[in-house]
Design a protein around this motif. Sequence first.
Motif, mmCIF file in Angstrom:
data_model
loop_
_atom_site.group_PDB
_atom_site.id
_atom_site.type_symbol
_atom_site.label_atom_id
_atom_site.label_comp_id
_atom_site.label_asym_id
_atom_site.label_seq_id
_atom_site.Cartn_x
_atom_site.Cartn_y
_atom_site.Cartn_z
ATOM 1 N N LYS A 64 -25.844 -25.702 41.929
ATOM 2 C CA LYS A 64 -25.425 -24.386 42.393
ATOM 3 C C LYS A 64 -25.320 -24.331 43.916
ATOM 4 C CE LYS A 64 -27.229 -21.747 38.469
ATOM 5 N NZ LYS A 64 -28.108 -20.636 38.032
ATOM 6 N N ASP A 86 -35.865 -16.722 29.389
ATOM 7 C CA ASP A 86 -36.369 -15.931 30.514
ATOM 8 C C ASP A 86 -36.094 -14.448 30.245
ATOM 9 O OD1 ASP A 86 -36.979 -14.663 32.876
ATOM 10 O OD2 ASP A 86 -35.975 -16.135 34.170
ATOM 11 N N MET A 112 -36.232 -11.961 32.039
ATOM 12 C CA MET A 112 -35.518 -11.301 33.133
ATOM 13 C C MET A 112 -34.033 -11.687 33.178
ATOM 14 S SD MET A 112 -37.812 -9.415 34.370
ATOM 15 C CE MET A 112 -36.968 -8.833 35.850
ATOM 16 N N LYS A 113 -33.675 -12.717 32.421
ATOM 17 C CA LYS A 113 -32.281 -13.180 32.454
ATOM 18 C C LYS A 113 -31.585 -13.139 31.093
ATOM 19 C CE LYS A 113 -32.761 -16.234 36.471
ATOM 20 N NZ LYS A 113 -32.557 -17.616 36.991
ATOM 21 N N GLN A 114 -32.293 -12.631 30.094
ATOM 22 C CA GLN A 114 -31.696 -12.623 28.767
ATOM 23 C C GLN A 114 -30.444 -11.755 28.685
ATOM 24 O OE1 GLN A 114 -34.905 -11.519 26.130
ATOM 25 N NE2 GLN A 114 -35.840 -13.568 26.165
ATOM 26 N N TRP A 115 -30.334 -10.774 29.557
ATOM 27 C CA TRP A 115 -29.148 -9.915 29.556
ATOM 28 C C TRP A 115 -27.889 -10.696 29.919
ATOM 29 C CZ3 TRP A 115 -26.303 -9.340 34.059
ATOM 30 C CH2 TRP A 115 -26.914 -9.778 35.241
ATOM 31 N N LYS A 116 -28.057 -11.854 30.560
ATOM 32 C CA LYS A 116 -26.912 -12.656 30.993
ATOM 33 C C LYS A 116 -26.297 -13.480 29.863
ATOM 34 C CE LYS A 116 -28.004 -13.436 35.896
ATOM 35 N NZ LYS A 116 -28.139 -14.504 36.927
ATOM 36 N N ARG A 140 -31.632 -19.086 30.277
ATOM 37 C CA ARG A 140 -31.433 -17.636 30.222
ATOM 38 C C ARG A 140 -32.066 -17.056 28.961
ATOM 39 N NH1 ARG A 140 -25.103 -16.743 32.218
ATOM 40 N NH2 ARG A 140 -25.427 -17.413 34.377
ATOM 41 N N GLN A 141 -31.909 -17.757 27.854
ATOM 42 C CA GLN A 141 -32.443 -17.272 26.582
ATOM 43 C C GLN A 141 -33.962 -17.172 26.630
ATOM 44 O OE1 GLN A 141 -29.954 -17.057 23.695
ATOM 45 N NE2 GLN A 141 -31.487 -15.484 23.324
ATOM 46 N N ARG A 183 -28.393 -24.158 31.073
ATOM 47 C CA ARG A 183 -28.405 -22.804 31.656
ATOM 48 C C ARG A 183 -28.490 -21.736 30.565
ATOM 49 N NH1 ARG A 183 -24.166 -23.263 36.831
ATOM 50 N NH2 ARG A 183 -25.151 -25.132 37.725
ATOM 51 N N ALA A 202 -21.648 -19.207 32.574
ATOM 52 C CA ALA A 202 -22.854 -19.699 33.253
ATOM 53 C C ALA A 202 -22.549 -20.732 34.324
ATOM 54 C CB ALA A 202 -23.857 -20.272 32.257
ATOM 55 N N GLY A 246 -23.274 -15.948 41.387
ATOM 56 C CA GLY A 246 -24.047 -16.427 42.529
ATOM 57 C C GLY A 246 -23.168 -16.804 43.698
#
Length: 491
Positions: A469, A422, A424-428, A419-420, A415, A304, A309
Amino acid sequence: MLERLDLKRKISKDDYNKVMDTLGERLGKAQRMARDAKKPIIIVFEGWRGARRSAIINTMMQEMDARGFNVYSTVLLTDEEKKQPFFTFYWKHLPALGHIAVYHRSWYYSKLAHSRNEDDVQYNCSRHVSYDRINKFEKMLTDDGYIILKYFLHLSEEQQKENVEKNAKTLGKAWRDVSPALDESGHYEEYLDIYEKMLESTDKANAPWHLIAADDRRSAEIEIITSIVESVEHAVDAPAPANVPSIRPAAQYDVLSKIDASVELSKEEYKKDLDKYQKRLRQLQIDMFKARIPTVIAFEGWDAAGKGGSIRRLTAALDPLGFAVHPVAAPNVVERQFHYLWRFWMNLPAPGGVAIFDRSWYGRVMVERIEGFAKDYEWQRAYDEIKEMEAQWAEHGFAIAKFWLQIDKEEQMRRFTARQNDPMKQWKITDEDWRNREKWDAYETAINEMLVRTDTSYAPWTIVKGNNKYYARLTVLKTVVDLFEKMLAKK
């Protein structure tokens, strides 16, 4: 070394046939033993022009399973292959576990040919290759379990002349075009000194030379095949060492604790500088392509930390035809058949191209070290192996950038949690990410040692302060811009 060989030794045809009746069967069996034991073998044939390597290799091939070996010759390297770093061809053609690579002339011939053709633009890039480089290349392989058998076929001056004349008469005028090897004719003593130096410089315990008196082809064949059979039998039957000592104890370094990763940068400042650096990078990529300068960029960092990015902002400025991104995960079933560095040599860029590695060869001294996928002596020797690889790339003219994206433990937790939460971002975020976090201290020790041991003038590490970032992405862009400008100025 060569003067000690008995070039007058001969064997009758009848005696040769009697020996080969059983020796051929042993050779086929030895190949099957190596296959079953998953021992990769490299057999190198060097020596004088006219030493009848092809006939000897052909005799071997009749007794072996054709599905288990390949034959290569560096005499016929293409112009594009000659423009790659010297050892690229040999890395790309490593035998898989249990397979055999036979070289009808090898890296030794390539070095000699390059040193004798220094005015040829195709060879200029490899003039710096030394016998020390060759020794290190061979040791990387033998340390990893490869068996290297090297044979030098020695001829008297009279026999060489006779063999060359016979080949020319038998094969016709086109022979030299089909086999455009160095011709030592008229320079026997000069080349004798060159070969002696080569043999003395590269006769090592892990890859010794077998010197073959080759005036009589039949006796040479029997000696070579007997040597191959006995070497393979010994390698397969020899018990694995019970305890391989570590090269050095794990070292304690302190690099990351001194890095304050919490530098701030506003979104407005970021957008302004992002546009500036991306425009500059777009032009520099064109200039690097015209100058034929290849680039390798490696990204490492905490889970992460923002590698993806940073890579996206970097590649957004590049022509997609001029770069490739290589995501690096655990080696797959094919990659596990080879030396751990093989897959990175396979993805080197062409002249003027850019190869970007999302994680890299440094996994050997981080995740493989911490998770036990590499034994202590394997990851400990990897520091020198990696530096040797990068040095070869740099000497060839590669631009090399290595980024470690540093975030602190608290930022990583923020981070991970984001992600956990969201969808849309759980796959990360994966279970492995959480497991790695529990080993933060062990990874920090490994990372510190990696940064110290592999930071060199030709391939330095850039530690990117990554809590912000925006700041991290601009640092990456600016570093690559500076690198390209530096390389173009040198060119």
